[in-house]
Enzyme design. Structure first.
Site, short mmCIF file in Angstrom:
data_model
loop_
_atom_site.label_atom_id
_atom_site.label_comp_id
_atom_site.label_asym_id
_atom_site.label_seq_id
_atom_site.Cartn_x
_atom_site.Cartn_y
_atom_site.Cartn_z
N GLU A 125 -16.29 4.02 -5.55
CA GLU A 125 -15.49 3.00 -6.24
C GLU A 125 -13.99 3.25 -6.08
OE1 GLU A 125 -16.43 0.19 -7.73
OE2 GLU A 125 -18.47 0.59 -7.08
N HIS A 148 0.86 -1.19 0.00
CA HIS A 148 0.00 0.00 0.00
C HIS A 148 0.89 1.24 0.00
CE1 HIS A 148 -1.62 3.32 2.60
NE2 HIS A 148 -2.58 3.25 1.69
N ARG A 180 -16.47 9.55 -4.38
CA ARG A 180 -16.51 8.52 -5.41
C ARG A 180 -16.17 7.18 -4.74
NH1 ARG A 180 -13.89 6.04 -9.88
NH2 ARG A 180 -15.20 6.17 -11.76
#
Length: 415
Positions: free
Chosen positions: A377, A217, A375
């Site tokens: 997604e 990450h 957003r």
């Protein structure tokens, strides 16, 4: 005081001078000259009327010539920069000028993360052999982003590399909350009703298929508020990168931490130990009493109290530059290693813990999901395609799985 309304009614019957060509103006003037001599043959009784007509003709022509000035006085100046939002100012700047080292930091950061996004995407595509799906989106409140996702590839089950550039307005409650950590957020003690802000960042998550290859990450970001004239107000950088393996390979852990330490040491020898500890504390699943992974670095709110803006930006760039060559080397070592069904099952359990942290403890996910116009997604891009939970699962003593859990409960110093 004489009313201006008759003048404006007169101007309303004419086009503004800027819409009237020089030829048209000359023709009108000559036409008036041709008509005036014929008036000399009229009777004496019409002399005074003729004089008045001449006077009005010249007066009208004078008013017509002065119409741009009067029009400007009568209408608002739509090009006045004071009336533009921060997003509109920046759009105008980008249209008129190239982004250089003299440009505002927010535009330089936007340019940098866009360039790094494409570099990282290309590096990951070279490892996987598949192409990312590129999804460009706009945010009606200002700004937008580019989300690049690779799903069910040859090496990566899911990889996401996203950038976002956000313009918005902080409400008074948000200003008060942020001011707890940033006293210079506003000048003086009076809190405004709102404050324009800008935020830009690059986020990345990679979940390989092979359980021997680690999840990674990364996030680097910049935030600033704007003064009424568009100049920078309060500002700060944040970010970091961390590794989440399913199985411990000391070689990988050392290489990952070494690359981050080298990037830190090039700017401040205190950065790595400070940010490594911060990372261990932040990426911690409190309800499991274990870290999410083997760490890396994490930092937030780096402002002028730490270093000046240029030096912090240079640190961000060096840290982000170190990522692709380091992680691709690790993945290339592990992507083709053999594994068993039991090891694949362990990977699913570890991914379940990863999901738990992101949805329960991660401040970035929480902030994003609670932001108007979010957003979803792109925010949930970090979640793996597959994960698993087994009731009361415990690894066997002295197993490789147990070794990982021991490190997660007691973080190590790798370099």
């Amino acid at each position: 005081m004489v009313s201006r309304r008759p003048i404006f009614r007169l101007l309303a019957q004419h086009k503004p001078l800027r819409q009237l060509s020089c030829k048209q103006t000359t023709n009108r003037y000559r036409s008036s000259q041709r008509r005036l001599p014929s008036l000399a043959h009229t009777s004496a009784s019409q002399h005074s009327s003729t004089s008045l007509t001449k006077y009005l003709g010249w007066a009208a022509l004078s008013l017509l010539a002065a119409s741009p000035l009067l029009y400007k006085m009568a209408t608002p100046d739509t090009l006045n920069l004071d009336s533009l939002s921060l997003a509109e100012r920046d759009q105008q700047t980008k249209q008129e000028n190239a982004i250089t080292d003299a440009s505002p930091m927010r535009l330089r950061m936007e340019k940098f993360v866009k360039e790094k996004q494409m570099e990282i995407v290309q590096a990951l595509e070279a490892v996987d052999g598949s192409k990312f799906q590129v999804d460009e989106w706009q945010r009606k409140e200002g700004g937008g982003g580019i989300t690049c996702v690779l799903q069910d590839g040859n090496v990566f089950e899911k990889a996401g590399v996203g950038i976002s550039v956000v313009y918005g307005s902080l409400p008074k409650a948000g200003i008060i909350k942020m001011r707890a950590n940033h006293k210079n957020l506003v000048d003086g003690e009076k809190i405004p009703d709102s404050l324009e802000f800008f935020a830009a960042g690059l986020s990345l998550i990679v979940h390989p298929k092979n359980p021997m290859a680690p999840t990674v990450h990364l996030n680097y970001r910049y935030f600033e508020t704007a003064k009424p004239d568009g100049t920078s107000g309060a500002w700060w950088f944040g970010g970091g990168s961390d590794l989440t393996p399913n199985y411990i390979f000391d070689e990988d852990a050392v290489q990952f931490h070494r690359s981050l330490k080298d990037a830190c040491d090039g700017h401040n020898k205190d950065y790595y130990p400070r940010f490594k500890k911060w990372c261990d504390e932040y990426f911690y699943n409190k309800h499991r009493n274990e870290s999410r992974g083997i760490g890396g670095i994490f930092f937030d709110d780096l402002d002028e109290t730490v270093q000046d803006k240029e030096n912090l930006f240079a640190f961000i760039k060096d840290s982000l530059d170190s990522f692709a060559p380091t992680y691709t080397a690790i993945v290339n070592r592990r992507k083709d290693m053999p594994f068993t069904e039991e090891e694949k099952e362990w990977q699913q359990i570890r991914r379940g813990r990863y999901v738990e942290f992101n949805l329960v403890h991660d401040r970035g996910t929480s902030f994003g999901l609670n932001t108007p116009g979010a957003r979803v997604e792109s925010i949930l891009m970090s979640l793996p395609l597959t994960a698993g939970w087994k009731y009361m699962h415990e690894p066997k003593p002295d197993s490789r799985e147990a070794k990982l859990v021991e490190v997660l409960k007691h973080p190590k110093e790798w370099v």
